[in-house]
Design a protein around this motif. Structure first.
Motif, short mmCIF file in Angstrom:
data_model
loop_
_atom_site.label_atom_id
_atom_site.label_comp_id
_atom_site.label_asym_id
_atom_site.label_seq_id
_atom_site.Cartn_x
_atom_site.Cartn_y
_atom_site.Cartn_z
N PRO A 48 -1.25 3.21 -0.68
CA PRO A 48 -0.60 3.78 -1.95
C PRO A 48 0.29 5.08 -1.79
O PRO A 48 -0.32 5.90 -1.03
CB PRO A 48 -1.66 4.11 -2.97
CG PRO A 48 -3.04 3.98 -2.11
CD PRO A 48 -2.70 3.33 -0.89
N PRO A 49 1.32 5.17 -2.34
CA PRO A 49 2.00 6.28 -2.20
C PRO A 49 1.44 7.58 -2.93
O PRO A 49 0.89 7.10 -4.04
CB PRO A 49 3.52 5.81 -2.99
CG PRO A 49 3.02 5.18 -3.76
CD PRO A 49 1.90 4.23 -3.27
N THR A 58 -0.90 -1.62 -11.02
CA THR A 58 -0.23 -2.27 -9.68
C THR A 58 -1.19 -3.00 -9.41
O THR A 58 -0.79 -4.31 -8.80
CB THR A 58 -0.08 -1.12 -8.69
OG1 THR A 58 0.78 0.03 -9.08
CG2 THR A 58 0.60 -2.12 -7.56
N ILE A 76 1.49 -1.73 -1.65
CA ILE A 76 1.36 -0.48 -2.32
C ILE A 76 -0.07 -0.39 -2.45
O ILE A 76 -0.56 0.77 -2.19
CB ILE A 76 2.06 -0.74 -3.71
CG1 ILE A 76 3.45 -0.72 -3.62
CG2 ILE A 76 1.62 0.52 -4.58
CD1 ILE A 76 3.91 -0.69 -4.99
N THR A 87 3.19 -5.43 -3.93
CA THR A 87 2.20 -4.88 -4.74
C THR A 87 0.97 -4.70 -3.70
O THR A 87 0.16 -3.89 -3.57
CB THR A 87 1.96 -5.49 -6.00
OG1 THR A 87 1.61 -6.82 -5.63
CG2 THR A 87 2.51 -5.35 -7.06
N PHE A 102 -2.00 2.96 -10.47
CA PHE A 102 -2.65 2.20 -9.48
C PHE A 102 -3.49 0.87 -9.97
O PHE A 102 -3.24 -0.13 -9.41
CB PHE A 102 -3.59 3.19 -8.56
CG PHE A 102 -3.74 2.60 -7.32
CD1 PHE A 102 -2.88 2.19 -6.55
CD2 PHE A 102 -5.21 2.25 -7.13
CE1 PHE A 102 -3.21 1.50 -5.27
CE2 PHE A 102 -5.46 1.62 -5.61
CZ PHE A 102 -4.28 1.32 -4.98
#
Lengths: 392, 257
Positions: B47-48, B65, B43, B40, B62
């Motif tokens: 972030p993707p 996450t 990410i 996490t 998001f």
């Protein structure tokens, strides 16, 4: 500019209250109260706070202010002068405040310095010292001299009799661009050079005009410095991150990010997090008070925050990437690059070690004496369930 | 009834209960938390692009996450506290004194381990029931880096929380020059856990493979298997004594005065 200079040179209005001066400048009672309400709202005060502000401005004598300019670009003064509210520039700056400021002073040369000496002797222990700019301590202070004296010498002298010190802007609070690596002039923030005086760090490059006015009015109204955070910034204006007050915040939580400044997401106004926006690590009021009378602020204009109210924001670059350079490894080397090199090196080392183990420990790992099935003595029967915890 | 027969064991093994249940539980929960936090964390850092075309109001992935990151962090912290507690009440292999190399014997073993297991210039047998001295020292470093991650994480999190606990760590921010650089350090320290995990997993395989004491399964069942020929070395070996020696049984007469 001209009128300000004139009044500063002519008057000795130190017996007048702020309100009296406002009235003499043609400000109506209604305008005055509107100003009180507006500024106390900016300061985060309640309705009773507004009455306190009005009362203070009506009854208290002006605070003498000495406003020093050292290593800086004067953008803090510019910001203050460009405040949307006329009373801020006209009254706070022009009338109540300035006994000495290099930028706006009518006098020059020896006269100006005499003006400074007058103020700091006459109002010893009472005047407020505002400092714009950092102090270069390198080369014995030769990088910034006024009247033949180094900025550090002047600051030490002027701070001696000051009631409190306000450090305007990032230069005075943490050195700003001139303190960025390698800091050739040894630019030093004010709070590191002054001991034993309260220093209010009004951060930003420049600070928002309303914030500057709010701090001054707070000092005038309550006669004490506002509540400060761990970095000496007034909590009323610097306790929240730009990120937490940003109108684009819902896009962040939803994972809707701008990927490039000219993509469709940028036009839709998605979050600028991946474009290196420093909102999540920056404490300021840009998201609430905004700039130029609440017209806009950088993020609203489609550009990420660069974190100008944070220390070392020039070194925490590059501005347009989320993960910044890691200190001590050269420009543009991120923590991820260092980590990946370390990770690959570790995997390679571990693999080499595994090979080495099979060579060096071959005899240890292989069959031990007596373990070979062929060499084993005839097997006595052992029941598999007979597994004693401890053997003799 | 038919019974299977096995060949006689060439050497006897002693089964020793090393890792108590709280230690095993701590280990796997810790591993799970670290894995979750790393995934996490990366990410959150980058972030993707999952732009599903809907309005922001209809999505919260998001935020979720980040919630998982924070929740895992809290579990990680309290789990760590349980482990520290167990260092005072657990058995001798879990005791906190192992983690501080204060005795000469520990230093001797550290150098022996470096020669035997890392450089492999010696094939001396090291008898370590718990960890060896170098491993304990490594876990001390891991513990310190964990403390740094906890402190920096809470400092960064404090602005999103009203609870007093995260506020206790806000002193980290001025110390590291503000949120931005502290976040960078927090990110950087993550790589320590990755590198640690690579080495850690490799070394348990290594020890299991070379020594055959069942190191891998010991973190499941708690038991290690030591050849009885090392028994004397095992019994004589202690860097310190935990508690008092067990008192004589009341029914049994004590030693003659």
């Amino acid at each position: 500019m001209e009128t300000i200079a004139k009044t500063a040179a002519v008057a000795a209005p130190d017996q007048q209250t702020v309100y009296e001066q406002m009235v003499s400048r043609g400000v109506s009672r209604r305008e005055f109260l509107k100003f009180c309400g507006w500024i106390s709202a900016c300061m985060g005060l309640g309705t009773e706070g507004m009455a306190q502000v009005a009362n203070a401005l009506e009854n208290k004598r002006r605070i003498p202010v000495v406003w020093m300019h050292f290593q800086e670009c004067t953008c803090c003064s510019e910001s203050f002068l460009r405040s949307s509210h006329p009373i801020v520039a006209d009254i706070l700056l022009d009338k109540i405040s300035l006994d000495y400021t290099e930028t706006l002073l009518a006098a020059s040369g020896h006269q100006a310095e005499a003006c400074l000496q007058d103020t700091i002797t006459k109002y010893k222990g009472e005047y407020l010292l505002c400092v714009e700019g950092s102090v270069p301590t390198g080369a014995d202070g030769a990088y910034c001299c006024i009247g033949g004296r180094s900025a550090e010498a002047i600051l030490t002298e002027v701070a001696e009799g000051a009631k409190a010190v306000i450090a305007w802007g990032n230069c005075a609070c943490s050195g700003c661009v001139q303190a960025a690596k390698p800091n050739p002039t040894g630019a030093t923030p004010i709070h590191r050079l002054i001991a034993g005086k309260p220093v209010v760090n009004v951060q930003g490059c420049p600070p928002i005009a309303e914030v500057m006015a709010g701090v001054l009015v707070h000092l005038l109204t309550f006669d004490r410095i506002p509540q400060l955070d761990a970095l000496g910034r007034p909590k009323a204006f610097y306790s929240r991150r730009v990120h937490d007050t940003c109108y684009r915040r819902p896009n962040y939580d939803a994972g809707l990010f701008v990927e490039s400044f000219d993509d469709d997401n940028a036009r839709k106004g998605f979050c600028l997090y991946k474009m290196g926006c420093r909102g999540p690590t920056t404490y300021n009021s840009c998201g609430t008070i905004r700039w130029n009378g609440g017209v806009s602020f950088p993020i609203q204009s489609g550009h990420g925050c660069i974190g100008c109210s944070e220390s070392n924001f020039w070194d925490n670059g590059p501005f347009y990437t989320r993960l910044t350079s890691f200190p001590g490894f050269g420009i543009e080397t991120t923590a991820d690059r260092i980590g990946m090199v370390a990770g690959v090196a570790t995997v390679a080392g571990v693999a080499a070690h595994a090979v080495l183990t099979n060579i060096r420990k071959h005899d240890e790992i292989g069959e031990q004496p007596g373990e070979s099935a062929a060499a084993a003595p005839p097997p006595p029967a052992v029941k598999p369930e007979d597994k004693g915890g401890t053997q003799p | 009834m038919r019974t299977n027969t096995l060949p006689a064991p060439p050497h006897a093994f002693q089964r020793i209960y090393v890792w108590e249940l709280p230690i095993r539980f701590y280990h796997w929960l810790n591993a799970l938390c670290i894995l979750t936090l790393i995934v996490t964390g990366f990410i959150i850092a980058n972030p993707p692009a999952i732009n599903n075309g809907s309005e922001a109001a209809f999505s919260y992935w998001f935020g979720t996450t980040r919630f998982i990151h924070f929740a895992a962090a809290y579990i990680f912290v309290f789990n760590l506290l349980v482990r520290i507690y167990w260092g005072f009440v657990g058995n001798q292999y879990a005791n906190w004194k192992n983690f501080l190399p204060l005795r000469r014997a520990q230093y001797r073993e550290i150098f022996t381990v470096l020669r035997v297991d890392i450089l492999e210039t010696s094939n001396k047998v090291i008898v370590a029931i718990g960890h060896n001295a170098l491993a304990y020292l490594t876990y001390t470093v891991l513990f310190l880096v964990s403390l740094f991650q906890v402190a920096s994480g809470f400092a960064l999190y404090a602005k999103m929380s009203h609870w007093w606990l995260p506020q206790l760590f806000t002193w980290m921010l001025p110390l590291f020059g503000g949120d931005a650089s502290l976040r960078n350090w927090h990110h950087f320290a993550t790589w320590f856990f990755i590198v640690f995990t690579i080495i850690h997993v490799y070394l348990v395989f290594y020890h299991d493979y070379v020594e055959g004491h069942g190191v891998i399964s010991s973190m499941a069942g708690g038991w290690k298997f030591l050849p009885t020929r090392h028994r004397e070395a095992v019994q004589g070996k202690s860097w310190f004594t935990v508690g008092k020696a067990s008192p004589p049984h009341p029914g049994r007469p004590g030693p003659p005065p």
